[in-house]
Write an enzyme that holds these catalytic residues in place. Structure first.
Site, short mmCIF file in Angstrom:
data_model
loop_
_atom_site.label_atom_id
_atom_site.label_comp_id
_atom_site.label_asym_id
_atom_site.label_seq_id
_atom_site.Cartn_x
_atom_site.Cartn_y
_atom_site.Cartn_z
N ASP A 172 4.36 -4.80 -7.44
CA ASP A 172 3.51 -3.44 -7.06
C ASP A 172 4.13 -2.22 -7.82
O ASP A 172 3.51 -1.28 -7.62
CB ASP A 172 3.66 -3.24 -5.51
CG ASP A 172 5.32 -3.50 -5.06
OD1 ASP A 172 5.78 -4.60 -5.19
OD2 ASP A 172 6.01 -2.42 -4.79
N GLY A 225 0.76 -1.19 0.10
CA GLY A 225 -0.02 0.00 0.10
C GLY A 225 0.75 1.42 -0.10
O GLY A 225 2.04 1.21 0.23
N GLY A 239 2.44 4.05 1.34
CA GLY A 239 2.87 4.24 2.65
C GLY A 239 3.51 5.61 2.84
O GLY A 239 3.57 6.37 3.85
N LYS A 275 3.46 12.44 -3.24
CA LYS A 275 4.22 11.49 -2.83
C LYS A 275 5.33 12.06 -1.81
O LYS A 275 5.96 13.16 -2.03
CB LYS A 275 5.33 11.03 -3.83
CG LYS A 275 4.57 9.92 -4.90
CD LYS A 275 5.68 9.47 -5.86
CE LYS A 275 6.52 8.47 -5.12
NZ LYS A 275 7.59 7.63 -6.16
N ASP A 328 7.98 7.40 8.08
CA ASP A 328 7.49 8.74 8.30
C ASP A 328 6.82 9.35 7.22
O ASP A 328 6.15 10.62 7.29
CB ASP A 328 8.63 9.77 8.72
CG ASP A 328 9.71 9.76 7.60
OD1 ASP A 328 9.45 9.20 6.41
OD2 ASP A 328 11.08 10.20 8.01
N GLY A 329 6.65 8.48 6.02
CA GLY A 329 5.94 9.05 4.96
C GLY A 329 6.59 10.22 4.09
O GLY A 329 5.81 10.80 3.38
N ASP A 354 7.38 4.63 -10.56
CA ASP A 354 8.20 4.49 -9.58
C ASP A 354 9.78 4.50 -10.15
O ASP A 354 10.18 3.46 -10.64
CB ASP A 354 8.05 3.26 -8.78
CG ASP A 354 6.45 3.41 -7.99
OD1 ASP A 354 6.40 4.63 -7.52
OD2 ASP A 354 5.78 2.32 -7.81
N ARG A 357 -2.11 -1.34 -10.10
CA ARG A 357 -0.95 -2.07 -10.50
C ARG A 357 -1.40 -3.55 -10.52
O ARG A 357 -2.35 -4.05 -10.01
CB ARG A 357 0.19 -1.89 -9.19
CG ARG A 357 0.29 -0.53 -8.92
CD ARG A 357 0.83 -0.36 -7.41
NE ARG A 357 0.96 1.13 -7.04
CZ ARG A 357 1.94 2.03 -7.14
NH1 ARG A 357 3.36 1.27 -7.35
NH2 ARG A 357 1.84 3.15 -6.83
#
Length: 529
Positions: free
Chosen positions: A269, A102, A104, A127, A139-140, A279, A197
């Protein structure tokens, strides 16, 4: 569900959110202290017909930094169409299945429906906008380096003609992100046809069963492959869905090969069903050609090396087919015949997946054929085609033996005979294989003549980039921005890489042609999480 904002420009909706909380979780981004623009992609915003208030304004700065509660944003009517969601997905990471991954550190803000074309819909995603339910203790956030890398490389890929997600904005957070050392933080705004995805289907299969897989498949078909709605419902439609996804993956990986791109982390993913590069973590472009080039710092066994990308694409597609099995094996509801028909369906899907190498060969013939002056391989006789691709394979093998630069070699081949210093034989004369290259060159020209190809130079000039985002240049940009916030090199590279097929004089950007010196080489790249 978000309200629909209708205006003369773009329409903002959130159709993915309508699939329910199983597929995504509503999550507020974490505000940042002092957001400042790094970059905003005005040309992309114009192409999407974004509302004027989202084009590099204070309102858009608040939105694309995650400061959704800012006073001048919350009162905007557009705010009603923004519903940040962290998407759920699973995935095979380096061959090992993780049932829940997922977003994050990412949030899907909204979807843009391009005016006048209700079938064209794109996601807008943040992002680095803070932790979500899928952060697993992280911490994202994102350091500025990965944001700069993805902005530069994804936009360069677009201009190279490779299917890709794109960068709409980059914002400095005014805060530090702590990894091995404190680093300036940043947030990227990414645009994608969608963020569905193969791993999304794996999540649905693992946690929701047939009902959720069907819901996702029907949505994906409606959004990305609407012509398939003409197929009969049930197995015929889902089989066609699988084959269409396969075709897009074949085209994508063939285009990676054309420009010498190594994705670096082809996990399921990170595999978009709509066939876009997604990505940009440990990615890079090849300098000196080697078919087994690996950049990713965590790919110790070379699973995602350059030459293995087609095989991994097929492996990933097999995992995708597994999720569709219950939709295709309609007779599984019959308990008495379940095992027999299950085996038949598995065999049927296996046969389809085994078609991928031939599918890829065809896609490669188009992509790589253009590098050698052939715009349409189907126009060649079988005998000429076989000889041509034997020559092509021999050239790649010799490029590796001579450790020649991938991009410069094909640029020189493109300009052979057009510029005094651009002749291919002049370029390879420093090798010990000049006799091979002289013979190869003559055979190649003879084949073009035999096939009556008269526009080879024009075809090659649109297939062989002269400029690519070389890894050492990206690293120099990152270090400069991290050190003192100087974006001058960022913008110089961005501008040059936006015209990768420029064969005229490059002026002050001529140095960007050059491969790295030994002390400039960047052999390892990182995910940047």
């Amino acid at each position: 569900m978000s309200q629909k904002v209708s205006q003369q420009e773009a329409t903002l909706e959130h159709s993915y959110g309508q699939l329910g909380t199983f597929f995504s979780r509503t999550t507020a981004p974490t505000p940042v202290q002092a957001p400042q623009w790094i970059a905003f992609n005005h040309k992309l915003a114009e192409a999407l017909a974004l509302p004027a208030t989202l084009r590099g304004t204070d309102t858009s700065l608040h939105l694309f930094s995650g400061n959704l509660d800012a006073s001048d944003w919350v009162h905007s009517p557009l705010a009603k169409a923004i519903e940040p969601r962290a998407l759920a997905y699973a995935g095979h990471q380096f061959g090992h299945f993780v049932p829940q991954l997922g977003d994050g550190r990412a949030l899907l803000l909204t979807e843009v429906v391009v005016p006048g074309n209700s079938d064209q819909r794109v996601d807008i995603q943040l992002k680095g906008s803070g932790p979500t339910a899928f952060s697993r203790g992280g911490d994202g956030r994102s350091p500025i380096g990965p944001v700069l890398r993805e902005y530069l490389v994804s936009e360069a890929m677009h201009h190279l003609g490779v299917p890709t997600t794109r960068a709409l904005a980059a914002v400095a957070s005014g805060e530090y992100v702590y990894r091995d050392e404190p680093l300036p933080g940043a947030i990227l705004t990414r645009v994608a046809s969608s963020h569905i995805r193969i791993g999304t289907f794996q999540y649905a299969a693992a946690h929701g069963g047939t009902a959720q897989v069907k819901k996702l498949a029907d949505y994906a078909i409606q959004r990305h492959f609407p012509t398939l709605l003409e197929e009969a419902e049930g197995a015929p439609r889902y089989l066609a869905f699988l084959q269409h996804v396969m075709q897009r993956q074949a085209h994508l990986v063939a285009e990676w090969e054309r420009v010498g791109f190594v994705h670096g982390v082809m996990n399921t993913d990170n595999t978009s069903i709509c066939g876009e590069t997604i990505d940009y973590g440990p990615c890079a472009f090849i300098d000196s050609f080697s078919k087994d080039t690996v950049f990713s710092s965590i790919d110790r066994n070379g699973r995602y090396r350059f030459s293995n990308q087609p095989r991994i694409a097929q492996w990933n597609l097999a995992r995708f087919a597994e999720t569709l099995l219950p939709l295709i094996d309609e007779s599984r509801m019959n308990t008495h015949k379940q095992e027999v028909h299950g085996e038949q369906t598995v065999a049927r899907l296996t046969d389809i997946i085994q078609q991928f190498p031939a599918m890829y060969k065809q896609a490669r013939a188009v992509s790589i054929g253009r590098k050698f002056g052939v715009s349409d391989p189907d126009l060649l006789t079988a005998e000429v085609s076989e000889r041509l691709f034997t020559l092509i394979d021999a050239s790649y093998a010799q490029l590796e033996v001579d450790a020649l630069d991938h991009t410069l070699s094909f640029a020189a081949l493109t300009t052979q005979g057009q510029q005094p210093k651009g002749d291919f034989l002049d370029y390879v004369q420093t090798t010990t294989s000049l006799s091979f290259w002289h013979d190869w060159h003559q055979r190649w020209l003879a084949l073009l003549d035999e096939a009556q190809i008269t526009n080879a130079a024009d075809v090659m000039a649109q297939a062989n980039p002269r400029l690519i985002p070389r890894n050492h240049r990206i690293q120099q940009v990152i270090e400069q921005v991290e050190a003192n916030g100087d974006l001058s090199e960022f913008w110089r590279c961005h501008g040059a890489w936006s015209s990768p097929y420029r064969y005229s004089e490059l002026g002050d950007n001529a140095d960007l042609l050059l491969p790295p010196q030994p002390d400039e080489q960047v052999a390892r790249t990182f995910c940047g999480t």
